[in-house]
Structures are given as structure tokens and as C-alpha cells.
Design a protein around this motif. Structure first.
Motif, short mmCIF file in Angstrom:
data_model
loop_
_atom_site.label_atom_id
_atom_site.label_comp_id
_atom_site.label_asym_id
_atom_site.label_seq_id
_atom_site.Cartn_x
_atom_site.Cartn_y
_atom_site.Cartn_z
N ASP A 1 -0.52 4.57 -0.13
CA ASP A 1 -1.22 5.69 0.48
C ASP A 1 -1.58 5.33 1.91
OD1 ASP A 1 -2.70 7.90 1.12
OD2 ASP A 1 -4.20 7.65 -0.48
N ASP B 1 -5.04 4.34 3.00
CA ASP B 1 -5.52 2.98 2.72
C ASP B 1 -4.83 1.93 3.58
OD1 ASP B 1 -7.10 4.07 0.69
OD2 ASP B 1 -5.51 3.82 -0.80
N VAL C 1 0.85 -1.19 0.00
CA VAL C 1 0.00 0.00 0.00
C VAL C 1 0.89 1.24 0.00
CG1 VAL C 1 -1.72 1.30 1.31
CG2 VAL C 1 -1.85 -1.19 1.21
#
Length: 183
Positions: free
Chosen positions: A11, A14, A9
């Protein structure tokens, strides 16, 4: 590191903070971790977001910093097994910090997880593997410098007029390199 702790991931919005902190804590502490180990850092991140109104990213970094200043990260804790012998995880840490001056690699972690590093023949194989690795140079340099006080080499330099070869041929550096190669 991003794949290992964040599952790829990119970001932080998220990111599963709990899972990332569990993974990071396990790696930082160099052993299996349970809820008692990682929950305080998850709670710290949540408090930073809820009470201090920090962003998710700031809260995550606050928790990471807290892990990195904890005694479990800064010190090699050894409690041993029921008989007082080192556990496989403790052996992995001891080997890597002694021979590499760094944390265990994936192979040592894998062997520790399997409980293999309590077997003398496995430890012997790992020692030879680790000594062949370029990271063992840190051990050699640290050990030899401390033992033979190589840091004092050159503290009383030779007379530059009488012993020009000392300076022309870089004998100080050569003497240190020769000693390290011998060790």
C-alpha cells in the motif's frame, strides 16, 4: 521489484517514499547514488503532493517517471577513476549493455560493489558467464544484423517460379538463423 524498492509494502500509503526513491534511483542509475542524485526526485514527489495536491500514489509515480527520463538513466555516463580507467560500476554497465543489451544483473552489481570488475581475470570470467547466458542472443542478433545488414535479407526475393525451394524450405529464415548461429 516491489520487494526491492518498497521493502514488500503493498500500500503506497504505508510506503517510505524517500527510501523507495533512493533504492529505485540507485537501480535505475546502475551505480551508488548520493543525496545529490535522489533528493531532487524526493522533492518532486513532495511538491506534487503539497503544491499540486496530487495523491501520494500520483506523486510517487511522477517521481519515478522523472527518474526514467533523466540522463543518468538514459545514458551510460562514464567518468572513470583518478587514472581515467573505468570504475567497477562502469565496467558492469559496459559489459551488460554490450553482451546483453540490458542492465547488469545481481552478480555484476555485487562484483561492482566489491570493486572486483577492475581485475582482468574477473572481467574474463564474467564475459564467459554472460556469453553462456541466453540474454547474449540479443548481442549476437544486434551485432550481426548491424554488421552484416541481415535486415536487408529478403529485400530482393528470388523469383518464386524459378526458385521454389527458397520459399518451400524457408531459406530466408534459415540463412539468417545460420548466420546468427555462426556469429
Amino acid at each position: 521489484a516491489q520487494n526491492e524498492f518498497a521493502g514488500g509494502v503493498t500500500d503506497i500509503a504505508d510506503l517510505d517514499l524517500e527510501l523507495a526513491l533512493k533504492r529505485f534511483t540507485r537501480r535505475a542509475f546502475r551505480r551508488p547514488v548520493g543525496p545529490r542524485d535522489y533528493e531532487p526526485y524526493i522533492e518532486l514527489a513532495e511538491r506534487a503532493m503539497n503544491e499540486l495536491k496530487r495523491s501520494r500514489e500520483e506523486a510517487f509515480y511522477i517521481a519515478l517517471k522523472a527518474v526514467l527520463v533523466s540522463p543518468d538513466f538514459l545514458y551510460l555516463k562514464e567518468t572513470g577513476d583518478e587514472s581515467g580507467k573505468l570504475t567497477s560500476w562502469e565496467m558492469a554497465n559496459r559489459l551488460s549493455y554490450f553482451l546483453w543489451s540490458s542492465m547488469p544483473d545481481g552478480q555484476l552489481f555485487g562484483l561492482a560493489q566489491q570493486g572486483e570488475l577492475v581485475k582482468p581475470e574477473v572481467v574474463r570470467q564474467q564475459v564467459f558467464r554472460m556469453l553462456e547466458d541466453p540474454r547474449s542472443a540479443a548481442f549476437v542478433e544486434g551485432f550481426a544484423t548491424s554488421w552484416l545488414r541481415l535486415d536487408k535479407l529478403g529485400s530482393m526475393p528470388a523469383d518464386s517460379l524459378k526458385f521454389q525451394e527458397y520459399y518451400l524450405h524457408g531459406l530466408e529464415d534459415s540463412m539468417k538463423a545460420e548466420t546468427l548461429a555462426f556469429v
